[in-house]
Write an enzyme that holds these catalytic residues in place. Structure first.
Site, PDB file in Angstrom:
ATOM      1  N   ASP A  23       0.842  -1.204   0.000  1.00  0.00           N
ATOM      2  CA  ASP A  23       0.000   0.000   0.000  1.00  0.00           C
ATOM      3  C   ASP A  23       0.877   1.253   0.000  1.00  0.00           C
ATOM      4  OD1 ASP A  23       0.860  -0.219   2.592  1.00  0.00           O
ATOM      5  OD2 ASP A  23      -1.119  -0.014   3.516  1.00  0.00           O
ATOM      6  N   SER A  24       2.210   1.058  -0.015  1.00  0.00           N
ATOM      7  CA  SER A  24       3.130   2.178  -0.250  1.00  0.00           C
ATOM      8  C   SER A  24       2.899   2.748  -1.650  1.00  0.00           C
ATOM      9  CB  SER A  24       4.582   1.736  -0.083  1.00  0.00           C
ATOM     10  OG  SER A  24       4.819   0.532  -0.792  1.00  0.00           O
TER      11      SER A  24
ATOM     12  N   ASP B 108      -1.013  -6.099  -0.074  1.00  0.00           N
ATOM     13  CA  ASP B 108      -1.452  -5.423   1.159  1.00  0.00           C
ATOM     14  C   ASP B 108      -2.958  -5.205   1.130  1.00  0.00           C
ATOM     15  OD1 ASP B 108       0.579  -4.910   2.992  1.00  0.00           O
ATOM     16  OD2 ASP B 108       1.302  -3.154   1.897  1.00  0.00           O
TER      17      ASP B 108
ATOM     18  N   LYS C 172      -1.389  -9.336   2.992  1.00  0.00           N
ATOM     19  CA  LYS C 172      -0.683  -8.874   4.197  1.00  0.00           C
ATOM     20  C   LYS C 172      -1.583  -7.926   4.962  1.00  0.00           C
ATOM     21  CE  LYS C 172       3.095  -5.990   4.030  1.00  0.00           C
ATOM     22  NZ  LYS C 172       2.642  -4.782   4.742  1.00  0.00           N
TER      23      LYS C 172
ATOM     24  N   GLU D 145      -1.687  -5.428   8.688  1.00  0.00           N
ATOM     25  CA  GLU D 145      -0.853  -4.816   9.720  1.00  0.00           C
ATOM     26  C   GLU D 145      -1.449  -5.044  11.108  1.00  0.00           C
ATOM     27  OE1 GLU D 145      -0.128  -0.670   8.880  1.00  0.00           O
ATOM     28  OE2 GLU D 145       0.810  -1.116   6.941  1.00  0.00           O
TER      29      GLU D 145
ATOM     30  N   GLU E 207       8.987  -3.932  10.860  1.00  0.00           N
ATOM     31  CA  GLU E 207       9.400  -2.640  10.294  1.00  0.00           C
ATOM     32  C   GLU E 207       9.922  -1.704  11.379  1.00  0.00           C
ATOM     33  OE1 GLU E 207       6.729  -0.889   7.473  1.00  0.00           O
ATOM     34  OE2 GLU E 207       7.799   1.033   7.488  1.00  0.00           O
TER      35      GLU E 207
HETATM   36  O1  KIV Z   1       3.531  -1.108   1.672  1.00  0.00           O
HETATM   37  C1  KIV Z   1       4.719  -1.475   1.744  1.00  0.00           C
HETATM   38  O2  KIV Z   1       5.547  -1.206   0.875  1.00  0.00           O
HETATM   39  C2  KIV Z   1       5.112  -2.258   2.923  1.00  0.00           C
HETATM   40  C3  KIV Z   1       6.567  -2.515   3.103  1.00  0.00           C
HETATM   41  C4  KIV Z   1       7.242  -1.299   3.574  1.00  0.00           C
HETATM   42  C5  KIV Z   1       6.807  -3.670   4.002  1.00  0.00           C
HETATM   43  O3  KIV Z   1       4.286  -2.631   3.690  1.00  0.00           O
END
Ligand code: KIV
Length: 267
Positions: A47-48, A86, A116, A118, A185
């Site tokens: 989600d980055s 994510d 994934k 969090e 992280e």
């Molecule tokens: O969204 C992302 O890129 C991440 C990584 C930083 C692990 O969750």
């Protein structure tokens, strides 16, 4: 011969064999194809994308629809890596039924291999429900960017004893729940080592020292596409922003001076 696909089982074997796991983000077809071709084990559709693709300040605005779109682009390119997507903010925190329906949408509409989420204790009911449906889940502890407004800062997490103990507990809980791996992280390297040694599932670090079972970076940071983000944990393996700037300037000059296209580039 086609390369053998990486599975969650492969990652388990890599941990057991002490073989570091390489994970990198990707959000589009072209970059995913290059990254997969270079032999990365896990591609994270992170989600980055909210930051590095959409230009938002945080990861909170990106939607499930956007994540599905990015995952569809990536999956078309990938032949070997395990593709993890994510679940974005707001798509799994409400309740476990909502979490399951988000995870099912990702799996059905993209063909990705895992999701994934969090958080520790608070997210366990969601993880459990998703896992019960047969969808592999990767956890994410420490600095969890979807909670940035709770933390108030992007500083290193779990330096203090109480938070470190809670993180260890959360990691064990995610393992017991059935998560196949957990991202750690921005936590002290010593704590990441302790967590890694105490778990049978792999840990993937980002700003968590060298003793995690694997490492992940945001591709745009590692490739030097982002120019205004310089945390200590990022190593830049290329300076693509300046390479692209030079190329674009050269192209502009060629167009302005009528040096492009040449005779051999015309019909
Ligand atoms: O969204 C992302 O890129 C991440 C990584 C930083 C692990 O969750």
């Amino acid at each position: 011969m086609a390369a053998r696909r990486v599975t969650t089982q492969t990652l388990q074997e890599m941990k057991a064999g002490g073989q570091p796991i390489v994970m990198l983000t990707a959000y589009d077809y072209t970059l995913a194809r290059i990254i997969d071709g270079a032999g990365v084990d896990v591609i994270l559709v992170g989600d980055s994308a909210s930051n590095v693709v959409a230009g938002y300040e945080t990861t909170l605005p990106i939607t499930l629809e956007h994540m599905i779109y990015h995952a569809q682009c990536v999956i078309r390119a990938v032949k070997r890596a395990l593709v993890v997507v994510d679940l974005p903010f707001g798509s799994y925190q409400g309740n476990s039924k909502e979490a399951l329906s988000s995870a099912i949408r990702v799996m059905k509409e993209t063909g990705a291999h895992a999701v994934k989420i969090e958080g520790g204790k608070a997210g366990v009911a969601s993880a459990e429900r998703i896992l019960e449906a047969g969808i592999p889940v990767m956890g994410h502890l420490g600095l969890t960017p979807q909670s940035i407004y709770k933390f108030g800062t992007y500083k290193v997490r779990a330096r203090e004893e109480g938070e470190a103990a809670r993180l260890c507990e959360d990691a064990r809980l995610l393992e017991r729940t059935g998560c196949f791996a957990v991202v750690l992280e921005k936590i002290p390297a010593r704590l990441a080592r302790e967590v890694t040694r105490s778990l049978s599932i792999p840990t993937i670090g980002i700003g968590a020292g060298v003793d995690c079972d694997g490492q992940v970076l945001v591709a745009h940071d590692a490739l030097g596409l982002t120019t205004d983000f310089h945390p200590r944990f990022v190593r830049r393996y290329a300076e693509l922003a300046s390479t692209i700037t030079d190329a674009v300037r050269q192209y502009a000059a060629d167009v302005r001076e009528r040096h492009f296209p040449g005779a051999h580039e015309s019909y």
